[in-house]
Design a protein around this motif. Structure first.
Motif, mmCIF file in Angstrom:
data_model
loop_
_atom_site.group_PDB
_atom_site.id
_atom_site.type_symbol
_atom_site.label_atom_id
_atom_site.label_comp_id
_atom_site.label_asym_id
_atom_site.label_seq_id
_atom_site.Cartn_x
_atom_site.Cartn_y
_atom_site.Cartn_z
ATOM 1 N N UNK A 63 66.381 -65.993 -44.999
ATOM 2 C CA UNK A 63 66.805 -64.983 -46.386
ATOM 3 C C UNK A 63 66.223 -65.949 -47.584
ATOM 4 N N UNK A 64 65.029 -65.585 -48.089
ATOM 5 C CA UNK A 64 64.558 -66.192 -48.988
ATOM 6 C C UNK A 64 65.436 -66.160 -50.436
ATOM 7 N N UNK A 65 66.205 -65.212 -50.728
ATOM 8 C CA UNK A 65 66.862 -64.762 -51.691
ATOM 9 C C UNK A 65 68.061 -65.927 -51.695
ATOM 10 N N UNK A 67 68.981 -68.070 -49.497
ATOM 11 C CA UNK A 67 68.317 -69.637 -49.504
ATOM 12 C C UNK A 67 67.975 -70.326 -50.857
ATOM 13 N N UNK A 68 67.167 -69.456 -51.705
ATOM 14 C CA UNK A 68 66.996 -69.956 -53.016
ATOM 15 C C UNK A 68 68.433 -70.107 -54.011
ATOM 16 N N UNK A 69 69.370 -69.123 -53.788
ATOM 17 C CA UNK A 69 70.553 -69.306 -54.298
ATOM 18 C C UNK A 69 71.477 -70.482 -53.936
ATOM 19 N N UNK A 70 71.460 -70.649 -52.544
ATOM 20 C CA UNK A 70 72.204 -71.680 -52.026
ATOM 21 C C UNK A 70 71.698 -73.183 -52.330
ATOM 22 N N UNK A 71 70.215 -73.186 -52.437
ATOM 23 C CA UNK A 71 69.646 -74.503 -52.657
ATOM 24 C C UNK A 71 69.772 -74.834 -54.279
ATOM 25 N N UNK A 72 69.828 -73.549 -54.954
ATOM 26 C CA UNK A 72 69.663 -73.865 -56.460
ATOM 27 C C UNK A 72 70.905 -74.482 -57.174
ATOM 28 N N UNK A 116 75.630 -63.776 -56.874
ATOM 29 C CA UNK A 116 74.827 -63.128 -55.951
ATOM 30 C C UNK A 116 75.371 -63.350 -54.436
ATOM 31 N N UNK A 117 75.543 -64.722 -54.169
ATOM 32 C CA UNK A 117 76.042 -65.127 -52.744
ATOM 33 C C UNK A 117 77.016 -64.334 -52.425
ATOM 34 N N UNK A 118 77.827 -63.919 -53.444
ATOM 35 C CA UNK A 118 79.437 -63.219 -52.992
ATOM 36 C C UNK A 118 78.978 -61.754 -52.712
ATOM 37 N N UNK A 119 78.279 -61.462 -53.574
ATOM 38 C CA UNK A 119 77.848 -59.805 -53.286
ATOM 39 C C UNK A 119 76.941 -59.304 -52.167
#
Length: 123
Positions: A63-65, A67-72, A116-119
């Protein structure tokens, strides 16, 4: 017998740098500083970068969205830590202002990424 002596000498010459470790492979003019001689700011920057890279090694989900958030998040946290190091050790007023701006901006972005990750549910 001379061939064996030549082969042995060549083998030792080729493996000696590896046996002596990476410090021996360093350029004589630029040896790596010993940990005790490393400036506090350099040690702090290195440790912060190592921590950031470890924490950025996330398990990707496809899930690119997310994964992006988790890595950033750890990437931005690393920027905050480096800016804090600059504030502790730096002297240039412009760099200090920039460090303060980076902390403020990165904290806000981390909050957005966490929201974002929470929602959003993992796919």
């Amino acid at each position: 017998m001379p061939r064996l002596a030549i082969a042995t000498a060549l083998s030792l010459a080729l493996t000696a740098p590896a046996l002596n470790g990476p410090a021996q492979a360093q350029h004589a003019h630029h040896p790596a500083p010993a940990a005790a001689q490393e400036p506090a700011s350099s040690r702090a920057f290195r440790e912060a970068a190592e921590r950031m890279h470890r924490e950025m090694a996330i398990a990707y989900t496809g899930d690119a969205d997310r994964d992006f958030a988790a890595g950033m998040i750890p990437h931005h946290q690393g920027a905050i830590e480096m800016a804090q190091i600059q504030l502790r050790h730096g002297r240039d007023p412009a760099m200090r202002r920039l460090a303060e701006e980076i902390i403020q901006a990165q904290e806000a972005e981390i909050a957005r990424l966490r929201a974002f990750l929470a929602r959003t549910a993992p796919r």
